[in-house]
Write a protein that holds these residues in place. Structure first.
Motif, short mmCIF file in Angstrom:
data_model
loop_
_atom_site.label_atom_id
_atom_site.label_comp_id
_atom_site.label_asym_id
_atom_site.label_seq_id
_atom_site.Cartn_x
_atom_site.Cartn_y
_atom_site.Cartn_z
N VAL A 1 0.84 -1.20 0.00
CA VAL A 1 0.00 0.00 0.00
C VAL A 1 0.87 1.25 0.00
O VAL A 1 0.61 2.22 -0.72
N ARG A 2 1.93 1.25 0.78
CA ARG A 2 2.81 2.43 0.84
C ARG A 2 3.54 2.66 -0.48
O ARG A 2 3.72 3.80 -0.91
N VAL A 3 3.96 1.57 -1.15
CA VAL A 3 4.61 1.71 -2.45
C VAL A 3 3.66 2.32 -3.46
O VAL A 3 4.03 3.22 -4.22
N VAL A 4 2.41 1.86 -3.46
CA VAL A 4 1.41 2.42 -4.39
C VAL A 4 1.20 3.89 -4.10
O VAL A 4 1.18 4.72 -5.02
N GLU A 5 1.04 4.27 -2.83
CA GLU A 5 0.77 5.66 -2.47
C GLU A 5 1.97 6.56 -2.76
O GLU A 5 1.81 7.71 -3.18
N ALA A 6 3.17 6.04 -2.53
CA ALA A 6 4.37 6.85 -2.74
C ALA A 6 4.79 6.89 -4.20
O ALA A 6 5.46 7.83 -4.63
N GLY A 7 4.39 5.87 -4.96
CA GLY A 7 4.79 5.81 -6.36
C GLY A 7 6.25 5.50 -6.56
O GLY A 7 6.80 5.70 -7.63
N SER A 8 6.88 4.97 -5.50
CA SER A 8 8.33 4.74 -5.55
C SER A 8 8.73 3.79 -4.44
O SER A 8 8.27 3.93 -3.30
N PHE A 9 9.59 2.80 -4.77
CA PHE A 9 10.12 1.91 -3.74
C PHE A 9 11.00 2.69 -2.76
O PHE A 9 10.99 2.43 -1.56
N THR A 10 11.76 3.65 -3.28
CA THR A 10 12.67 4.42 -2.43
C THR A 10 11.89 5.25 -1.41
O THR A 10 12.21 5.24 -0.21
N LYS A 11 10.87 6.00 -1.88
CA LYS A 11 10.07 6.81 -0.96
C LYS A 11 9.34 5.94 0.05
O LYS A 11 9.23 6.29 1.23
N ALA A 12 8.82 4.80 -0.40
CA ALA A 12 8.12 3.90 0.51
C ALA A 12 9.06 3.39 1.59
O ALA A 12 8.71 3.35 2.77
N ALA A 13 10.26 3.01 1.18
CA ALA A 13 11.24 2.50 2.15
C ALA A 13 11.61 3.57 3.17
O ALA A 13 11.70 3.29 4.37
N GLU A 14 11.80 4.81 2.70
CA GLU A 14 12.15 5.90 3.62
C GLU A 14 11.04 6.14 4.63
O GLU A 14 11.29 6.32 5.82
N SER A 15 9.79 6.17 4.16
CA SER A 15 8.68 6.48 5.06
C SER A 15 8.41 5.35 6.05
O SER A 15 7.89 5.58 7.14
N LEU A 16 8.74 4.10 5.67
CA LEU A 16 8.54 2.95 6.55
C LEU A 16 9.78 2.64 7.39
O LEU A 16 9.73 1.72 8.22
N ALA A 17 10.87 3.37 7.16
CA ALA A 17 12.14 3.13 7.87
C ALA A 17 12.61 1.70 7.65
O ALA A 17 13.06 1.01 8.57
N LEU A 18 12.52 1.24 6.39
CA LEU A 18 12.97 -0.10 6.01
C LEU A 18 14.01 0.02 4.89
O LEU A 18 13.96 0.96 4.10
N PRO A 19 14.90 -0.95 4.77
CA PRO A 19 15.80 -0.94 3.61
C PRO A 19 15.01 -1.11 2.32
O PRO A 19 14.02 -1.85 2.28
N LYS A 20 15.48 -0.47 1.27
CA LYS A 20 14.79 -0.57 -0.01
C LYS A 20 14.73 -2.02 -0.49
O LYS A 20 13.73 -2.47 -1.06
N GLY A 21 15.80 -2.77 -0.25
CA GLY A 21 15.83 -4.17 -0.66
C GLY A 21 14.75 -5.00 0.02
O GLY A 21 14.15 -5.89 -0.60
N THR A 22 14.48 -4.70 1.29
CA THR A 22 13.42 -5.41 2.02
C THR A 22 12.06 -5.12 1.40
O THR A 22 11.23 -6.01 1.23
N VAL A 23 11.81 -3.83 1.09
CA VAL A 23 10.54 -3.44 0.48
C VAL A 23 10.36 -4.15 -0.86
O VAL A 23 9.29 -4.69 -1.16
N THR A 24 11.41 -4.16 -1.66
CA THR A 24 11.34 -4.82 -2.97
C THR A 24 11.04 -6.31 -2.82
O THR A 24 10.18 -6.87 -3.52
#
Length: 305
Positions: free
Chosen positions: A11-34
């Motif tokens: 949901v956060r990736v969809v709202e942010a439109g970016s894996f990087t922005k989603a990772a930053e807002s969730l305080a997670l590594p980008k690789g984990t989000v991916t």
């Protein structure tokens, strides 16, 4: 992998439109989000996202999954908030954006009272006259002045902002006092302009008197896109301009600014507190919205909506 966490990440990736922005807002590594999103697509056996080097967009299946998942997560948040009795003591991190002069003159001076009432809220206050994207920037609420252009957002009107036309005594000594708004565009006077960060276009000066309305895009020597810098430019004698009463009030009292064209008034601007429609209005966001409404309602230089 935790299914609820995976849903929240998607949901956060969809709202942010970016894996990087989603990772930053969730305080997670980008690789984990991916990896979480890839795992979700593998489990569902459907492609949810289209990935490019610049942006992530949802597929039709992804949009349908997002809509149902976002609703489910909101319901889950409702249940947990009710069980924890979060309304009694709102807590947690809250991201709010406010215009520069509104922050300086109204919101920041009142924050000690906010924290007396809500000591467990951690406030991330973004201060800028740039119009943020609440969804992609993961902002919980904003205070905006003027017309709302995004009708998909939820807005609560909390006040009306009046403006004055002012200049510094030094400017008036050099250039004289304008007696009619038309003097601001015929070359007799200079103005300080405020331009939109989004479009780059200057906002017009608007005047009303006895049913007549004038909208002037006056020639200027300097234009800025920050409301505090705008006030400073007027104080520096760079020209005539219109500014909020609350911003001008201390300088009018000290004599550093003088009101001109007092019989020509600019229509008041609406002030709203705005938040996304598809996001659960949790206890901390509701606390800020209600507090902001109270704050603006009792401010001496604002009027009730």
């Amino acid at each position: 992998m935790d299914q609820i966490q995976t849903m929240r990440v998607f949901v956060r990736v969809v709202e942010a439109g970016s894996f990087t922005k989603a990772a930053e807002s969730l305080a997670l590594p980008k690789g984990t989000v991916t990896k979480l999103v890839q795992h979700l697509e593998g489990r569902l056996k459907v492609k949810l996202l289209n990935r490019t080097t610049r942006r992530v967009t949802v597929t039709p299946d992804g949009a349908a999954y997002y809509e149902r998942t976002a609703r489910l997560l909101n319901d889950l948040d409702d249940i947990e908030a009710g069980m924890a009795n979060a309304q009694a003591s709102p807590s947690g991190r809250l991201r709010v954006d406010v215009g520069a002069s509104v922050a300086r003159h109204i919101v920041v001076p009142a924050l000690p009272g906010f924290y007396e009432r809500y000591p467990d809220i951690q406030l991330d206050l973004g201060v800028s006259d740039r119009v943020v994207d609440l969804i992609s920037d993961n902002v919980d609420a904003v205070i905006r002045v003027g017309d709302l252009t995004d009708q998909s957002l939820v807005a609560r009107r909390i006040g009306n902002l009046s403006l004055l036309t002012v200049a510094s005594p030094g400017y008036l000594k050099l250039h004289g006092t304008p007696l009619h708004p038309s003097e601001l565009e015929n070359g007799n006077h200079r103005t300080v302009s405020f331009f939109s960060s989004a479009t780059g276009r200057p906002h017009p000066h608007v005047f009303e008197k006895d049913g007549e309305t004038l909208e002037l895009t006056a020639r200027y020597k300097v234009a800025v896109n920050d409301s505090n810098a705008h006030t400073m430019a007027i104080l520096a004698g760079l020209g005539v301009s219109q500014t909020a009463v609350f911003a001008a009030a201390p300088y009018l009292a000290s004599g550093e600014l003088v009101e001109v064209l007092a019989d020509w008034k600019r229509p008041a601007l609406a002030v709203h507190v705005v938040y996304p429609p598809n996001r659960h209005l949790n206890a901390k966001t509701r606390a800020f919205v209600d507090w902001a409404a109270e704050l603006f309602a009792r401010h001496p230089h604002l009027t009730r909506p």
